[in-house]
Design an enzyme around this catalytic site. Structure first.
Site, PDB file in Angstrom:
ATOM      1  CE  LYS A 250      -3.366  -1.030  -0.643  1.00  0.00           C
ATOM      2  NZ  LYS A 250      -3.634  -1.648  -1.986  1.00  0.00           N
TER       3      LYS A 250
ATOM      4  CG  HIS B  29       4.426  -6.201  -1.075  1.00  0.00           C
ATOM      5  ND1 HIS B  29       4.579  -4.919  -1.530  1.00  0.00           N
ATOM      6  CD2 HIS B  29       3.196  -6.602  -1.503  1.00  0.00           C
ATOM      7  CE1 HIS B  29       3.492  -4.563  -2.214  1.00  0.00           C
ATOM      8  NE2 HIS B  29       2.648  -5.567  -2.218  1.00  0.00           N
TER       9      HIS B  29
ATOM     10  CB  SER C 167      -3.886   2.344   1.965  1.00  0.00           C
ATOM     11  OG  SER C 167      -3.998   1.857   0.660  1.00  0.00           O
TER      12      SER C 167
HETATM   13  P1  A3P Z   1      -5.228   4.646  -0.960  1.00  0.00           P
HETATM   14  O1  A3P Z   1      -5.856   3.385  -0.486  1.00  0.00           O
HETATM   15  O2  A3P Z   1      -4.753   5.513   0.169  1.00  0.00           O
HETATM   16  O3  A3P Z   1      -6.053   5.400  -1.945  1.00  0.00           O
HETATM   17  P2  A3P Z   1      -0.210  -0.299  -3.641  1.00  0.00           P
HETATM   18  O4  A3P Z   1      -0.188  -0.128  -5.115  1.00  0.00           O
HETATM   19  O5  A3P Z   1       1.158  -0.332  -3.030  1.00  0.00           O
HETATM   20  O6  A3P Z   1      -1.094  -1.407  -3.236  1.00  0.00           O
HETATM   21  O7  A3P Z   1      -0.806   1.049  -3.036  1.00  0.00           O
HETATM   22  C1  A3P Z   1      -2.139   1.409  -3.261  1.00  0.00           C
HETATM   23  C2  A3P Z   1      -2.328   2.836  -2.815  1.00  0.00           C
HETATM   24  O8  A3P Z   1      -1.704   3.718  -3.762  1.00  0.00           O
HETATM   25  C3  A3P Z   1      -3.799   3.233  -2.758  1.00  0.00           C
HETATM   26  O9  A3P Z   1      -3.868   4.230  -1.733  1.00  0.00           O
HETATM   27  C4  A3P Z   1      -3.980   3.825  -4.151  1.00  0.00           C
HETATM   28  O10 A3P Z   1      -5.104   4.665  -4.288  1.00  0.00           O
HETATM   29  C5  A3P Z   1      -2.688   4.608  -4.286  1.00  0.00           C
HETATM   30  N1  A3P Z   1      -2.355   4.953  -5.665  1.00  0.00           N
HETATM   31  C6  A3P Z   1      -2.336   4.146  -6.735  1.00  0.00           C
HETATM   32  N2  A3P Z   1      -2.028   4.848  -7.837  1.00  0.00           N
HETATM   33  C7  A3P Z   1      -1.850   6.122  -7.453  1.00  0.00           C
HETATM   34  C8  A3P Z   1      -1.537   7.340  -8.152  1.00  0.00           C
HETATM   35  N3  A3P Z   1      -1.335   7.371  -9.458  1.00  0.00           N
HETATM   36  N4  A3P Z   1      -1.449   8.469  -7.416  1.00  0.00           N
HETATM   37  C9  A3P Z   1      -1.647   8.468  -6.100  1.00  0.00           C
HETATM   38  N5  A3P Z   1      -1.955   7.360  -5.381  1.00  0.00           N
HETATM   39  C10 A3P Z   1      -2.059   6.199  -6.061  1.00  0.00           C
END
Ligand code: A3P
Length: 282
Positions: free
Chosen positions: A48, A95, A125
Protein backbone atom coordinates in the site's frame (compact mmCIF):
# COMPACT_ATOMS: atom_id res chain seq x y z
CA UNK A 1 -12.84 -18.59 -11.32
CA UNK A 2 -13.16 -21.38 -8.76
CA UNK A 3 -10.80 -20.54 -5.92
CA UNK A 4 -9.27 -23.25 -3.79
CA UNK A 5 -10.06 -22.46 -0.17
CA UNK A 6 -6.42 -22.07 0.78
CA UNK A 7 -6.28 -18.80 -1.18
CA UNK A 8 -9.36 -17.30 0.45
CA UNK A 9 -8.86 -15.34 3.66
CA UNK A 10 -5.67 -17.39 3.85
CA UNK A 11 -4.02 -18.79 6.90
CA UNK A 12 -0.78 -17.06 7.82
CA UNK A 13 2.51 -18.73 8.66
CA UNK A 14 5.77 -17.03 9.57
CA UNK A 15 8.95 -17.08 7.51
CA UNK A 16 11.86 -16.15 9.80
CA UNK A 17 9.46 -14.32 12.09
CA UNK A 18 7.63 -12.45 9.31
CA UNK A 19 3.94 -13.31 8.76
CA UNK A 20 3.30 -14.59 5.25
CA UNK A 21 0.46 -16.62 3.80
CA UNK A 22 0.84 -20.34 4.48
CA UNK A 23 0.94 -20.87 0.71
CA UNK A 24 4.01 -18.61 0.41
CA UNK A 25 5.62 -20.03 3.50
CA UNK A 26 5.28 -23.56 2.11
CA UNK A 27 7.22 -22.71 -1.05
CA UNK A 28 9.68 -20.38 0.68
CA UNK A 29 12.74 -22.44 -0.37
CA UNK A 30 11.88 -21.82 -4.02
CA UNK A 31 11.45 -18.09 -3.44
CA UNK A 32 14.69 -17.80 -1.47
CA UNK A 33 16.63 -19.57 -4.23
CA UNK A 34 15.09 -17.39 -6.96
CA UNK A 35 17.74 -16.63 -9.57
CA UNK A 36 18.07 -12.93 -10.33
CA UNK A 37 19.69 -11.58 -13.50
CA UNK A 38 21.96 -8.52 -13.54
CA UNK A 39 19.54 -6.46 -15.63
CA UNK A 40 16.53 -7.18 -13.41
CA UNK A 41 14.88 -4.14 -11.89
CA UNK A 42 13.11 -4.69 -8.57
CA UNK A 43 10.22 -2.56 -7.32
CA UNK A 44 10.16 -3.13 -3.57
CA UNK A 45 7.56 -1.69 -1.22
CA UNK A 46 5.67 -2.38 1.96
CA UNK A 47 2.07 -3.09 0.83
CA UNK A 48 0.00 0.00 0.00
CA UNK A 49 2.94 2.38 -0.32
CA UNK A 50 2.35 3.11 -4.01
CA UNK A 51 3.54 -0.10 -5.66
CA UNK A 52 1.04 0.07 -8.50
CA UNK A 53 1.84 3.73 -9.13
CA UNK A 54 5.57 2.98 -9.39
CA UNK A 55 4.80 0.02 -11.62
CA UNK A 56 2.64 2.15 -13.89
CA UNK A 57 5.54 4.55 -14.36
CA UNK A 58 7.46 1.49 -15.56
CA UNK A 59 4.43 0.07 -17.40
CA UNK A 60 2.24 -2.26 -15.35
CA UNK A 61 0.09 -5.40 -14.97
CA UNK A 62 0.72 -8.49 -12.98
CA UNK A 63 2.05 -10.30 -16.05
CA UNK A 64 4.52 -7.59 -16.97
CA UNK A 65 5.81 -7.23 -13.42
CA UNK A 66 5.78 -10.64 -11.75
CA UNK A 67 5.22 -10.41 -8.01
CA UNK A 68 7.96 -12.83 -7.07
CA UNK A 69 6.70 -14.21 -3.76
CA UNK A 70 2.97 -14.25 -4.54
CA UNK A 71 1.10 -17.47 -5.33
CA UNK A 72 -1.89 -16.84 -7.57
CA UNK A 73 -4.75 -19.31 -7.46
CA UNK A 74 -4.59 -21.57 -10.55
CA UNK A 75 -5.14 -21.15 -13.46
CA UNK A 76 -3.46 -17.79 -12.82
CA UNK A 77 0.31 -18.19 -12.74
CA UNK A 78 2.48 -17.70 -9.69
CA UNK A 79 4.96 -14.85 -9.53
CA UNK A 80 7.90 -17.27 -9.71
CA UNK A 81 6.65 -18.95 -12.88
CA UNK A 82 5.87 -15.63 -14.57
CA UNK A 83 9.31 -14.30 -13.67
CA UNK A 84 11.06 -17.39 -15.02
CA UNK A 85 9.17 -17.22 -18.30
CA UNK A 86 9.75 -13.53 -18.77
CA UNK A 87 12.34 -12.32 -21.26
CA UNK A 88 14.96 -9.87 -19.97
CA UNK A 89 15.14 -7.09 -19.01
CA UNK A 90 12.61 -7.95 -16.32
CA UNK A 91 10.89 -5.71 -13.79
CA UNK A 92 9.88 -7.63 -10.68
CA UNK A 93 7.67 -6.62 -7.79
CA UNK A 94 8.16 -7.61 -4.16
CA UNK A 95 6.90 -6.68 -0.69
CA UNK A 96 9.64 -8.64 1.08
CA UNK A 97 11.49 -7.02 3.95
CA UNK A 98 15.12 -6.41 3.05
CA UNK A 99 16.47 -9.42 4.96
CA UNK A 100 14.16 -11.77 3.03
CA UNK A 101 15.04 -10.56 -0.47
CA UNK A 102 16.45 -13.59 -2.32
CA UNK A 103 20.26 -13.23 -2.05
CA UNK A 104 20.88 -13.52 -5.78
CA UNK A 105 19.54 -9.96 -6.19
CA UNK A 106 22.47 -8.70 -4.09
CA UNK A 107 24.93 -10.99 -5.83
CA UNK A 108 23.84 -9.71 -9.25
CA UNK A 109 23.86 -6.11 -8.00
CA UNK A 110 20.36 -5.46 -9.37
CA UNK A 111 18.84 -2.00 -9.31
CA UNK A 112 16.02 -1.61 -6.83
CA UNK A 113 13.42 1.14 -6.50
CA UNK A 114 11.98 1.25 -2.99
CA UNK A 115 8.81 3.30 -2.48
CA UNK A 116 7.88 4.26 1.08
CA UNK A 117 4.73 5.93 2.42
CA UNK A 118 3.85 7.27 5.87
CA UNK A 119 2.57 4.71 8.38
CA UNK A 120 -0.88 6.11 9.05
CA UNK A 121 -1.88 6.34 5.39
CA UNK A 122 -0.45 2.87 4.75
CA UNK A 123 -2.45 1.52 7.67
CA UNK A 124 -5.71 3.02 6.37
CA UNK A 125 -5.04 1.83 2.84
CA UNK A 126 -4.00 -1.66 4.00
CA UNK A 127 -7.14 -1.93 6.13
CA UNK A 128 -9.47 -1.16 3.22
CA UNK A 129 -7.44 -3.32 0.86
CA UNK A 130 -7.71 -6.25 3.28
CA UNK A 131 -11.48 -5.78 3.43
CA UNK A 132 -11.91 -5.87 -0.35
CA UNK A 133 -9.26 -8.50 -1.23
CA UNK A 134 -10.39 -12.02 -0.46
CA UNK A 135 -6.89 -13.44 -0.87
CA UNK A 136 -5.73 -11.41 2.16
CA UNK A 137 -6.43 -12.35 5.79
CA UNK A 138 -9.49 -10.67 7.37
CA UNK A 139 -8.51 -7.31 8.88
CA UNK A 140 -11.01 -7.45 11.76
CA UNK A 141 -12.42 -4.19 13.11
CA UNK A 142 -10.67 -0.85 12.64
CA UNK A 143 -9.53 -0.88 16.30
CA UNK A 144 -8.23 -4.43 15.97
CA UNK A 145 -6.45 -3.56 12.77
CA UNK A 146 -4.57 -0.65 14.35
CA UNK A 147 -3.19 -3.11 16.91
CA UNK A 148 -2.28 -5.72 14.27
CA UNK A 149 -0.44 -3.07 12.28
CA UNK A 150 1.46 -1.68 15.26
CA UNK A 151 2.57 -5.14 16.35
CA UNK A 152 3.49 -6.24 12.83
CA UNK A 153 0.88 -8.98 12.80
CA UNK A 154 -0.03 -8.39 9.18
CA UNK A 155 1.31 -9.94 5.98
CA UNK A 156 4.93 -8.90 5.29
CA UNK A 157 5.30 -7.97 8.93
CA UNK A 158 6.14 -4.73 10.65
CA UNK A 159 5.95 -1.55 8.55
CA UNK A 160 8.48 0.03 10.96
CA UNK A 161 11.10 -2.69 10.41
CA UNK A 162 10.40 -2.76 6.67
CA UNK A 163 10.98 0.94 5.96
CA UNK A 164 13.98 1.13 8.34
CA UNK A 165 15.51 -2.10 7.02
CA UNK A 166 15.52 -0.91 3.41
CA UNK A 167 16.64 2.60 4.46
CA UNK A 168 19.68 1.14 6.23
CA UNK A 169 20.75 -0.75 3.10
CA UNK A 170 20.18 2.00 0.58
CA UNK A 171 23.75 3.33 0.52
CA UNK A 172 25.37 -0.11 0.33
CA UNK A 173 23.48 -1.15 -2.81
CA UNK A 174 21.90 0.28 -5.94
CA UNK A 175 18.69 1.32 -4.22
CA UNK A 176 16.65 4.40 -5.11
CA UNK A 177 14.58 5.18 -2.00
CA UNK A 178 11.52 7.26 -2.81
CA UNK A 179 8.54 8.62 -0.89
CA UNK A 180 4.88 8.54 -1.90
CA UNK A 181 4.37 12.02 -0.46
CA UNK A 182 7.17 13.43 -2.67
CA UNK A 183 5.62 11.74 -5.71
CA UNK A 184 2.34 13.37 -4.93
CA UNK A 185 3.93 16.76 -4.33
CA UNK A 186 5.91 16.83 -7.56
CA UNK A 187 5.51 13.75 -9.76
CA UNK A 188 7.64 15.20 -12.54
CA UNK A 189 10.60 15.72 -10.22
CA UNK A 190 10.33 12.17 -8.84
CA UNK A 191 9.85 10.57 -12.26
CA UNK A 192 13.01 12.39 -13.37
CA UNK A 193 14.85 10.72 -10.45
CA UNK A 194 13.58 7.32 -11.60
CA UNK A 195 14.66 7.96 -15.20
CA UNK A 196 18.11 9.08 -14.07
CA UNK A 197 18.48 6.00 -11.89
CA UNK A 198 17.52 3.82 -14.85
CA UNK A 199 19.91 5.76 -17.11
CA UNK A 200 17.07 6.62 -19.46
CA UNK A 201 16.51 9.88 -21.24
CA UNK A 202 13.15 11.05 -22.54
CA UNK A 203 11.92 14.25 -24.12
CA UNK A 204 9.94 16.78 -22.11
CA UNK A 205 6.88 15.76 -24.11
CA UNK A 206 7.25 12.08 -23.17
CA UNK A 207 7.84 13.05 -19.54
CA UNK A 208 4.59 15.03 -19.54
CA UNK A 209 2.80 12.02 -20.99
CA UNK A 210 4.15 9.75 -18.25
CA UNK A 211 3.02 12.25 -15.59
CA UNK A 212 -0.47 12.37 -17.12
CA UNK A 213 -0.84 8.63 -17.65
CA UNK A 214 0.29 7.84 -14.10
CA UNK A 215 -1.90 10.41 -12.35
CA UNK A 216 -4.42 9.01 -9.88
CA UNK A 217 -7.45 10.08 -11.93
CA UNK A 218 -6.22 8.44 -15.12
CA UNK A 219 -5.06 5.25 -13.37
CA UNK A 220 -8.34 5.01 -11.47
CA UNK A 221 -10.17 4.70 -14.77
CA UNK A 222 -7.60 2.54 -16.53
CA UNK A 223 -8.63 -1.13 -16.28
CA UNK A 224 -5.02 -2.17 -16.90
CA UNK A 225 -3.98 -0.31 -13.74
CA UNK A 226 -6.95 -0.41 -11.37
CA UNK A 227 -7.27 -4.18 -10.88
CA UNK A 228 -10.92 -4.23 -12.02
CA UNK A 229 -10.10 -7.01 -14.49
CA UNK A 230 -9.60 -9.43 -11.59
CA UNK A 231 -12.68 -11.50 -10.72
CA UNK A 232 -14.73 -10.17 -7.81
CA UNK A 233 -14.04 -13.46 -6.03
CA UNK A 234 -10.52 -12.04 -5.54
CA UNK A 235 -11.13 -8.27 -5.29
CA UNK A 236 -14.53 -6.78 -4.52
CA UNK A 237 -14.37 -3.14 -5.55
CA UNK A 238 -17.90 -2.57 -4.26
CA UNK A 239 -16.50 -2.93 -0.70
CA UNK A 240 -13.69 -0.46 -1.39
CA UNK A 241 -12.08 0.35 -4.74
CA UNK A 242 -8.41 -0.54 -5.22
CA UNK A 243 -7.83 3.02 -6.43
CA UNK A 244 -9.37 4.43 -3.30
CA UNK A 245 -8.30 8.03 -2.45
CA UNK A 246 -4.72 8.36 -3.63
CA UNK A 247 -3.77 11.21 -1.28
CA UNK A 248 -1.53 11.82 1.73
CA UNK A 249 -3.49 12.64 4.89
CA UNK A 250 -6.62 10.50 4.50
CA UNK A 251 -5.72 8.97 7.88
CA UNK A 252 -7.34 12.06 9.43
CA UNK A 253 -10.72 10.76 8.27
CA UNK A 254 -10.16 7.47 10.10
CA UNK A 255 -8.18 7.94 13.31
CA UNK A 256 -9.86 9.51 16.32
CA UNK A 257 -7.72 12.06 18.17
CA UNK A 258 -7.05 9.51 20.93
CA UNK A 259 -6.09 6.78 18.42
CA UNK A 260 -3.79 9.17 16.62
CA UNK A 261 -2.04 10.26 19.81
CA UNK A 262 -1.54 6.68 20.97
CA UNK A 263 -0.28 5.73 17.53
CA UNK A 264 2.20 8.63 17.47
CA UNK A 265 3.58 7.77 20.90
CA UNK A 266 4.22 4.17 19.89
CA UNK A 267 5.60 5.40 16.53
CA UNK A 268 8.20 7.61 18.21
CA UNK A 269 9.43 4.65 20.25
CA UNK A 270 9.61 2.32 17.27
CA UNK A 271 11.35 4.85 15.00
CA UNK A 272 13.70 6.29 17.67
CA UNK A 273 17.30 6.47 16.52
CA UNK A 274 16.50 6.30 12.81
CA UNK A 275 17.34 9.14 10.41
CA UNK A 276 14.30 8.19 8.35
CA UNK A 277 11.44 10.71 8.49
CA UNK A 278 8.03 10.85 6.85
CA UNK A 279 5.48 13.53 6.09
CA UNK A 280 1.93 12.61 7.07
CA UNK A 281 0.43 15.37 4.92
CA UNK A 282 1.67 17.69 2.20
P1 A3P B 1 -5.23 4.65 -0.96
O1 A3P B 1 -5.86 3.38 -0.49
O2 A3P B 1 -4.75 5.51 0.17
O3 A3P B 1 -6.05 5.40 -1.95
P2 A3P B 1 -0.21 -0.30 -3.64
O4 A3P B 1 -0.19 -0.13 -5.12
O5 A3P B 1 1.16 -0.33 -3.03
O6 A3P B 1 -1.09 -1.41 -3.24
O7 A3P B 1 -0.81 1.05 -3.04
C1 A3P B 1 -2.14 1.41 -3.26
C2 A3P B 1 -2.33 2.84 -2.81
O8 A3P B 1 -1.70 3.72 -3.76
C3 A3P B 1 -3.80 3.23 -2.76
O9 A3P B 1 -3.87 4.23 -1.73
C4 A3P B 1 -3.98 3.83 -4.15
O10 A3P B 1 -5.10 4.67 -4.29
C5 A3P B 1 -2.69 4.61 -4.29
N1 A3P B 1 -2.35 4.95 -5.66
C6 A3P B 1 -2.34 4.15 -6.74
N2 A3P B 1 -2.03 4.85 -7.84
C7 A3P B 1 -1.85 6.12 -7.45
C8 A3P B 1 -1.54 7.34 -8.15
N3 A3P B 1 -1.34 7.37 -9.46
N4 A3P B 1 -1.45 8.47 -7.42
C9 A3P B 1 -1.65 8.47 -6.10
N5 A3P B 1 -1.96 7.36 -5.38
C10 A3P B 1 -2.06 6.20 -6.06
Amino acid sequence: LQLDEKYLRPETKEVNGIPMTKVISDIWDQIWSFQAKPDDLVIATYPKAGTTWTQEIRNITYKQHPFIEWEMPPPLKSGLDLAKEMPSPRTLKTHLPVQLLPPSFWKENCKIIYMARNAKDVLVSYYHFSRMTKTMPEPGTWEEYIESFKTGKVLWGSWYDHVKGWWDQKDQHRILYLFYEDMKEDPKREIRKILKFLEKEVTEEVLDKIVYHTSFQVMKHNPMANYTTLPSSIMDHSISPFMRKGIPGDWKNHFTVAQSEAFDKDYREKMAGSTLTFRTEI
